[in-house]
Design an enzyme around this catalytic site. Structure first.
Site, PDB file in Angstrom:
ATOM      1  N   LYS A   6      12.494  22.192 -26.635  1.00  0.00           N
ATOM      2  CA  LYS A   6      12.586  20.833 -26.098  1.00  0.00           C
ATOM      3  C   LYS A   6      12.445  19.804 -27.216  1.00  0.00           C
ATOM      4  O   LYS A   6      11.531  19.890 -28.033  1.00  0.00           O
ATOM      5  CB  LYS A   6      11.480  20.579 -25.070  1.00  0.00           C
ATOM      6  CG  LYS A   6      11.558  21.478 -23.854  1.00  0.00           C
ATOM      7  CD  LYS A   6      10.377  21.270 -22.926  1.00  0.00           C
ATOM      8  CE  LYS A   6      10.443  22.221 -21.746  1.00  0.00           C
ATOM      9  NZ  LYS A   6       9.262  22.098 -20.891  1.00  0.00           N
ATOM     10  N   ASP A  17       0.093  22.724 -11.352  1.00  0.00           N
ATOM     11  CA  ASP A  17      -0.549  22.677 -12.669  1.00  0.00           C
ATOM     12  C   ASP A  17      -2.066  22.867 -12.593  1.00  0.00           C
ATOM     13  O   ASP A  17      -2.690  23.253 -13.579  1.00  0.00           O
ATOM     14  CB  ASP A  17      -0.212  21.373 -13.393  1.00  0.00           C
ATOM     15  CG  ASP A  17       1.258  21.316 -13.795  1.00  0.00           C
ATOM     16  OD1 ASP A  17       1.927  22.365 -13.794  1.00  0.00           O
ATOM     17  OD2 ASP A  17       1.736  20.209 -14.110  1.00  0.00           O
ATOM     18  N   TYR A  41      13.684  14.366 -22.358  1.00  0.00           N
ATOM     19  CA  TYR A  41      13.722  15.574 -23.164  1.00  0.00           C
ATOM     20  C   TYR A  41      15.025  16.329 -23.000  1.00  0.00           C
ATOM     21  O   TYR A  41      15.606  16.390 -21.933  1.00  0.00           O
ATOM     22  CB  TYR A  41      12.518  16.483 -22.940  1.00  0.00           C
ATOM     23  CG  TYR A  41      12.124  16.827 -21.528  1.00  0.00           C
ATOM     24  CD1 TYR A  41      12.262  18.115 -21.055  1.00  0.00           C
ATOM     25  CD2 TYR A  41      11.557  15.871 -20.689  1.00  0.00           C
ATOM     26  CE1 TYR A  41      11.860  18.451 -19.776  1.00  0.00           C
ATOM     27  CE2 TYR A  41      11.148  16.193 -19.415  1.00  0.00           C
ATOM     28  CZ  TYR A  41      11.310  17.486 -18.959  1.00  0.00           C
ATOM     29  OH  TYR A  41      10.918  17.806 -17.686  1.00  0.00           O
ATOM     30  N   HIS A  63       3.728  23.765 -19.379  1.00  0.00           N
ATOM     31  CA  HIS A  63       4.814  24.560 -18.839  1.00  0.00           C
ATOM     32  C   HIS A  63       5.542  25.367 -19.908  1.00  0.00           C
ATOM     33  O   HIS A  63       5.646  24.953 -21.057  1.00  0.00           O
ATOM     34  CB  HIS A  63       5.831  23.652 -18.150  1.00  0.00           C
ATOM     35  CG  HIS A  63       5.229  22.817 -17.073  1.00  0.00           C
ATOM     36  ND1 HIS A  63       5.677  21.554 -16.779  1.00  0.00           N
ATOM     37  CD2 HIS A  63       4.200  23.048 -16.223  1.00  0.00           C
ATOM     38  CE1 HIS A  63       4.958  21.045 -15.785  1.00  0.00           C
ATOM     39  NE2 HIS A  63       4.052  21.941 -15.439  1.00  0.00           N
TER      40      HIS A  63
END
Length: 181
Positions: free
Chosen positions: A70, A168, A130, A61
């Site tokens: 992140k 995905d 995250y 992503h």
């Protein structure tokens, strides 16, 4: 803390100081002052937590525009975590770096803006945390194909029954991805 540079400039493996005894352990997972002294002067605006069973593959992503940096870690279980350089101006465009993050090794992984990010869970009940530098913007979210042969991520899939979301499964190839400047 110990900061380990990766083979691609940008992503970093962060090994925090862990203080343990017979009672357990203590570690700082985020300290703005210490991270800034280490060159990571970051402003996080969103924290996320996902739980997955073994074999779940999430990614690859990225948001464009409104990219997210992140800082990721695992507090239960283990993952193989991956970042792919999507900066067209980078000599490493399309290259990837991967690291195992686990509750046992307590490593963190910094994935800067301009990279696609994803992970494969290696154990059941894996809790993945995250911190993000930008809020989630679904209208700007994209997915790089996790199995694109031009990227060639060497996922540790042996013996795995992987599970991938419908979104995905239809990620964009590297040749067609709208990367970053």
């Amino acid at each position: 803390m110990n900061i380990v540079e990766c083979t691609i400039p940008g992503p970093l493996i962060i090994e925090p100081k862990v203080f343990g005894d017979e009672r357990g352990f203590f570690m700082e997972s985020w300290n703005a002052g210490l991270f800034a002294k280490a060159g990571l002067d970051l402003n996080f605006v969103q924290d996320n937590h996902s739980r997955s069973r073994k074999g779940v593959l999430r990614g690859m992503h990225f948001q464009n525009p409104a990219p997210q940096g992140k800082l990721v870690r695992v507090v239960n279980g283990a993952v193989f975590d991956v970042a792919v350089d999507l900066r067209h101006s980078s000599p490493n465009f399309g290259k990837w770096v991967g690291v195992e993050l686990s509750a046992a090794n307590k490593r963190m992984f910094w994935v800067p803006e301009g990279f696609a990010h994803g992970f494969l869970t290696l154990e059941d009940d894996t809790d993945f945390l995250y911190k993000c530098t930008s809020t989630y913007a679904p209208q700007h979210e994209h997915s790089l194909a996790w199995d694109d042969p031009d990227v060639g991520i060497d996922w540790p899939l042996e013996g795995m029954d992987i599970q991938i979301s419908a979104k995905d499964k239809v990620g964009t190839s590297l040749a067609n991805v709208e990367g970053f400047a």
